[in-house]
Design a protein around this motif. Structure first.
Motif, PDB file in Angstrom:
ATOM      1  N   GLY A 229       1.449 -60.968 -66.879  1.00  0.00           N
ATOM      2  CA  GLY A 229       1.725 -60.798 -65.457  1.00  0.00           C
ATOM      3  C   GLY A 229       1.725 -62.133 -64.742  1.00  0.00           C
ATOM      4  O   GLY A 229       0.821 -62.956 -64.930  1.00  0.00           O
ATOM      5  N   LEU A 230       2.747 -62.350 -63.914  1.00  0.00           N
ATOM      6  CA  LEU A 230       2.873 -63.595 -63.169  1.00  0.00           C
ATOM      7  C   LEU A 230       2.886 -63.274 -61.679  1.00  0.00           C
ATOM      8  O   LEU A 230       3.690 -62.480 -61.211  1.00  0.00           O
ATOM      9  CB  LEU A 230       4.167 -64.319 -63.560  1.00  0.00           C
ATOM     10  N   MET A 231       1.988 -63.913 -60.944  1.00  0.00           N
ATOM     11  CA  MET A 231       1.877 -63.690 -59.501  1.00  0.00           C
ATOM     12  C   MET A 231       2.311 -64.941 -58.756  1.00  0.00           C
ATOM     13  O   MET A 231       1.925 -66.060 -59.117  1.00  0.00           O
ATOM     14  CB  MET A 231       0.428 -63.336 -59.119  1.00  0.00           C
ATOM     15  N   LEU A 232       3.113 -64.747 -57.705  1.00  0.00           N
ATOM     16  CA  LEU A 232       3.577 -65.849 -56.865  1.00  0.00           C
ATOM     17  C   LEU A 232       2.933 -65.771 -55.487  1.00  0.00           C
ATOM     18  O   LEU A 232       2.443 -64.723 -55.072  1.00  0.00           O
ATOM     19  CB  LEU A 232       5.105 -65.807 -56.700  1.00  0.00           C
ATOM     20  N   ARG A 233       2.983 -66.897 -54.783  1.00  0.00           N
ATOM     21  CA  ARG A 233       2.675 -66.880 -53.361  1.00  0.00           C
ATOM     22  C   ARG A 233       3.925 -66.463 -52.604  1.00  0.00           C
ATOM     23  O   ARG A 233       5.020 -66.397 -53.154  1.00  0.00           O
ATOM     24  CB  ARG A 233       2.224 -68.261 -52.872  1.00  0.00           C
ATOM     25  N   GLU A 234       3.786 -66.232 -51.319  1.00  0.00           N
ATOM     26  CA  GLU A 234       4.931 -65.842 -50.502  1.00  0.00           C
ATOM     27  C   GLU A 234       6.016 -66.906 -50.512  1.00  0.00           C
ATOM     28  O   GLU A 234       7.203 -66.609 -50.390  1.00  0.00           O
ATOM     29  CB  GLU A 234       4.466 -65.591 -49.061  1.00  0.00           C
TER      30      GLU A 234
END
Length: 997
Positions: free
Chosen positions: A699-704
């Motif tokens: 899983g890869l999470m980004l900032r806005e």
């Protein structure tokens, strides 16, 4: 021996014990119940300090937290030296030792006072205009001198030997202020049965009732009524009463910061008592009853010792039994000064005259003063005073000029009116509004669930304030779930009220005058300085504030802000609201570093977190490193091994046989609910709807803004339940981001988030023999490749305890991560270790983990990314769901600058000399012969010696890196230039065949 100004039979402590103290080495005597200020005044001492810039002699101005002048150092021993303590707040105890500040060699004769003679050179803004030339002198001359001269007191140079405490509390109604209004609100709320906390910064509750001797409430004098109410509140189980406690900050969601002075008033505190206690309170409703602050008059030399606020003189007389002089003058534009004249007259103190700026003042108090034969000069102004170390005369003339008369006095009381204390309301993000009729800023638009009552709400008169507060307290409690109040509201008999007063400079200190009429006493800001700021182009009051330093002292402009604003508005020819109001920031009054740092000192400066295997690792020779707050095993050295040898051995062992690694520090979050998959789709770049239960996915999470924020493996345990892992350092921030979006952007989703990082201990078993190690211990899970392929998760038991068993790898080898309840972590580790010994496995630490993952090109967020790296930059575009309609950061990653050519991309780096290991952080250039400063095109993010590869390996971010494959770049170092070849990021087992054994 100094003459006594103690009035026999006056005050509320006439039968108290004697308390001996010293000031600047001279012995004095006061009584228990005094403040240092009242004790000094009782001994005829008015000179208490020197001002910051001009070193002018300064006396006691007030009787409370607004005091700008009487700042002293309190000494208990060599280590317990507290500077800048307000003498008006410091309670007297036997043996107290105080010293004045900002003077040399003595308070009465200060060499620094020469600054006053050269005051034209130190006018407003001189800081910004004087120290500009020559440029080279700033570091060598100006800055050291300015820093040496800055400040008033001297900070302690020894460690603080005191300890501090902290408490958290919740309540339905929090009442800030313990005057008549605050007590009425607290009583009304308390009798509904809800939890109530009432707070006041003074030693005793009562507020203005300390000096308003004529008020009667419920048939008693006001002070007696207040003490009775406090006793009733203390007897209630649902009420907490906090005196000596200052509300210093009002934060979001009705979160209030308080500091309670626990032992500063005690002669021998004892080691079991903290010095201060930090309270952090969350309230459903907040009642602000913070009162008002009296303003001084702005006239020539209004800073002389012996000149003070009317309310202060009344407090010292009626509460402490101390007369501030024997022949007292009064200068006012406000009715409340007449009450002081009557009190002084009744106590036997001569009132030389009342000088009132207003023509023909009228009212009950004025009539009483005339009946008492007190001389009143209306329509007149005090244009100057005599005396240096203490005022000895006042010169009076008509407001329009002429008709001078000089009167001898030994103290001068002044009152320009009252300013509602809207500081905490403003901190709550409420918007104040200017009432032109009464010339006051009052609470306007509310931002949080609070209500202002009494004087801080601009309510005139004691009776109206108590009525308003009682109703507000009952209403707040009812809205918070309370029942109807039982008692009747208090009945008030009082004739005192506010009049309008005045703002700005008095006659004789207006435009065109050169007199020193002080607006801000501590920072030596005069009315002339405010006008000069306007003349030099300052149009906003915030700019005027910074140019002149008005309101930037330790009193935070409590007495000076409104005068400065009025003078600036007059000079600009604008209404006061158009000029603006300075921002009220926390803290309301100075707060000690000790109360904020609290227990976080020495070994407790930062919490130390240990995994369940910490003790085992210590016994087996682990060397630990700090990873955030965690202590993690760095490597396990055997006899004769240094770090490099140990890491090389561990790396080879994991790839040849197996290794055990404690991965408990990984962040772990459960995402549960009918909409869990929908929520995961929105929070991560990857697709989740079709991920089958029992399977895992990276899983890869980004900032806005589209940059990489965190990553980890996510396992789907059921249709409505995901087990999410994060980086060790990212656990809290990922949880915060998830909660933030769930509450603000996706509140319609039925999802619950739970941090489970501490609930599960994790043992990573990696290597070709990993399955053989865990197989004898696992129950209820088929470990075959067909039933349990790579990137799968199963629930069962290991060693008889529940487990969430992941088949995954951060080493590139066949691997399993065994999650068990934390209480069983060490036992399961030891069982796995025993099995591992049968297969030649080793324990390995974080350094080996880093090398193994680098050999496979696996990134570490925060090391191979720096907050400006996109998915494409990192070369992991495959982690983006191709058919996804939306996720956090989707629009951000499409910004033109994030898809422009030439961005830094993650690549592998191989040194031409395989034995050379690059330094992490080293800069990369294309041409080492270019002139300095060279153009840097990238930097090294990770670099290691790889025993498995037989050479050094490195990862780096390089501009256009993937287009430079096979090219030679250069890493300039102080002693040489290192040649590197750009390569792919995978250095070992490029096809990934070892993941399946």
């Amino acid at each position: 021996m100094a003459a006594s100004y103690r009035i026999s039979g006056a005050g509320r402590f006439s039968h108290a014990k004697v308390a001996k103290f010293s000031f600047d080495g001279r012995p004095y005597a006061g009584i228990e119940g005094d403040t240092l200020a009242s004790a000094l005044l009782a001994n005829g001492v008015h000179l208490a300090g020197r001002s910051f810039k001009y070193h002018r002699p300064r006396g006691i101005l007030s009787a409370g937290a607004e005091e700008p002048n009487a700042l002293v150092e309190i000494r208990r021993d060599a280590a317990r030296r507290t500077p800048n303590v307000r003498a008006t707040v410091q309670e007297l105890y036997d043996g107290l030792e105080a010293a004045s500040q900002n003077r040399w060699p003595s308070l009465s004769f200060d060499v620094g006072a020469v600054n006053d003679a050269f005051s034209p050179l130190f006018s407003a803004g001189f800081y910004y205009k004087t120290f500009m030339w020559p440029k080279t002198a700033w570091k060598s001359l100006y800055e050291p001198k300015i820093r040496a001269a800055a400040g008033l007191g001297v900070a302690p140079d020894q460690p603080d030997p005191d300890h501090y405490a902290a408490r958290f509390a919740h309540c339905e109604v929090l009442v800030l202020g313990g005057g008549a209004a605050g007590l009425a609100a607290a009583l009304a709320a308390a009798e509904t049965g809800v939890r109530v906390i009432v707070v006041d910064e003074q030693a005793d509750f009562g507020g203005a009732l300390r000096f308003e001797a004529g008020a009667r409430i419920d048939g008693q004098d006001g002070w007696t009524w207040a003490q009775g109410v406090v006793a009733r509140l203390k007897a209630m189980d649902n009420v907490r009463v906090l005196n000596r406690t200052t509300a210093f900050g009002y934060y979001a969601q009705n979160f209030i910061g308080l500091v309670e002075r626990v032992s500063d008033h005690l002669a021998a505190p004892g080691r079991d008592l903290p010095r201060e206690r930090l309270w952090q309170i969350r309230a459903k409703k907040v009642v602000l009853a913070t009162g008002a602050i009296e303003r001084h008059m702005v006239f020539a030399d209004n800073d002389r010792p012996g000149i003070m606020l009317v309310s202060a003189a009344r407090t010292y007389l009626n509460h402490y039994g101390v007369a501030v002089g024997r022949n007292v003058g009064i200068y006012t534009a406000n009715d409340s000064a007449y009450a002081a004249a009557l009190d002084l007259k009744k106590a036997g103190v001569n009132v030389a005259a009342i000088v009132d700026l207003r023509d023909n003042p009228s009212g009950e108090l004025v009539d009483q003063a005339r009946a008492a034969n007190i001389e009143i000069h209306d329509g007149r102004a005090v244009v100057r005073v005599g005396g240096k170390l203490r005022v000895n005369s006042m010169t009076v003339q008509k407001r329009t000029g002429g008709g001078e008369r000089t009167l001898p006095i030994d103290a001068l009381l002044m009152s320009a009116g009252w300013t509602p204390s809207v500081h905490l309301f403003s901190q709550s993000r409420g918007k104040v509004a200017f009432n032109d009729e009464v010339k006051r800023f009052l609470p306007g638009t509310y931002a949080q669930d609070c209500v202002s009552v009494g004087a801080c709400n601009g309510t005139d008169g004691l009776a109206a304030s108590v009525d308003e507060a009682y109703a507000a307290g009952a209403k707040a409690a009812k809205e918070a779930g309370g029942k109807a109040a039982k008692s009747a509201k208090p009945k008030v008999e009082a004739s005192e009220g506010w009049s309008r007063g005045m703002l700005g400079a008095a006659p004789g200190a207006g435009p065109g005058t050169t007199v020193k009429a002080f607006v801000d006493f501590q920072n030596d800001v005069t009315a002339k300085d405010i006008r000069q700021a306007v003349h030099e182009g300052m149009r906003s009051i915030e700019h005027v504030k910074r140019f002149t330093t008005n309101g930037m002292a330790t009193d935070q402009g409590k007495t000076s802000n409104m005068h400065g604003l009025a003078i600036a508005a007059e000079e600009l020819g604008k209404p006061i609201p158009q000029v603006g109001l300075t921002t009220f920031r926390a803290p309301y009054t100075p707060v000690t570093f000790g109360s904020i740092a609290n227990h976080a000192r020495g070994a407790l400066f930062d919490p130390t977190r240990r995994t369940t295997t910490h003790g085992w690792a210590e016994k087996h020779g682990a060397v630990f490193e700090d990873v955030g707050q965690w202590k993690r095993a760095w490597y396990f050295a055997k006899a004769g091994e240094d770090m490099h040898a140990a890491v090389n051995r561990e790396c080879v062992t994991v790839r040849k046989t197996a290794g055990l690694f404690d991965a408990s520090t990984l962040g772990k979050i459960e995402v549960v609910g009918p909409d869990a998959a929908t929520f995961m789709e929105l929070m991560y770049t990857n697709p989740w709807q079709k991920l089958a239960p029992g399977r895992c996915r990276y899983g890869l999470m980004l900032r806005e803004d589209g940059f990489i924020y965190d990553d980890g493996v996510v396992g789907r345990l059921a249709e409505d339940r995901f087990h999410v892992t994060t980086t060790t350092g990212g656990a809290a921030r990922v949880m915060n981001q998830m909660e933030d979006y769930l509450q603000t952007e996706f509140p319609q989703l039925k999802v619950w988030l739970t941090s489970i990082s501490e609930q599960w201990a994790v043992v990573a078993v990696q290597g070709p023999n990993s399955r053989k190690i865990i197989e004898p211990l696992v129950e209820g899970i088929d470990l075959s490749d067909e039933a349990f392929p790579h990137m799968s998760v199963r629930e069962g038991k290991i060693c008889g305890v529940p487990t969430r068993l992941f088949r995954m790898s951060f080493s590139g080898e066949r691997g399993f991560e065994v999650n068990v309840p934390a209480d069983y972590g060490e036992a399961v580790w030891e069982a796995l270790w025993a099995e591992g010994q049968k297969h030649g496995a080793c324990a390995y630490g974080t350094e080996t983990m880093h090398v193994l993952r680098a050999e496979k090109g696996y990134i570490i967020v925060g090391q191979d990314t720096d907050g400006t790296v996109t998915v494409n930059d990192a070369g992991i575009d495959w982690a983006i769901g191709k058919k996804k309609a939306d996720f956090v950061g989707m629009r951000g990653m499409m910004r033109p600058d994030l898809v422009a050519p030439g961005r830094k991309q993650l690549v592998g780096l191989k040194t031409k000399d395989p034995n050379v290991v690059l330094e992490e952080g080293a800069q990369i250039v294309a041409d080492p012969s270019q002139p300095i400063p060279m153009k840097m095109i990238g930097h090294v993010t990770s670099s290691y010696w790889s025993e498995n590869c037989g050479r050094s390996i490195a990862l780096g971010l390089v501009a256009g890196g993937r287009e430079k494959m096979g090219q030679t770049l250069y890493v300039p170092m102080p002693d040489r230039v290192i040649e590197v070849e750009v390569s792919g990021t995978v250095f070992f087992d490029e096809k990934g065949e070892r993941l399946n054994g």
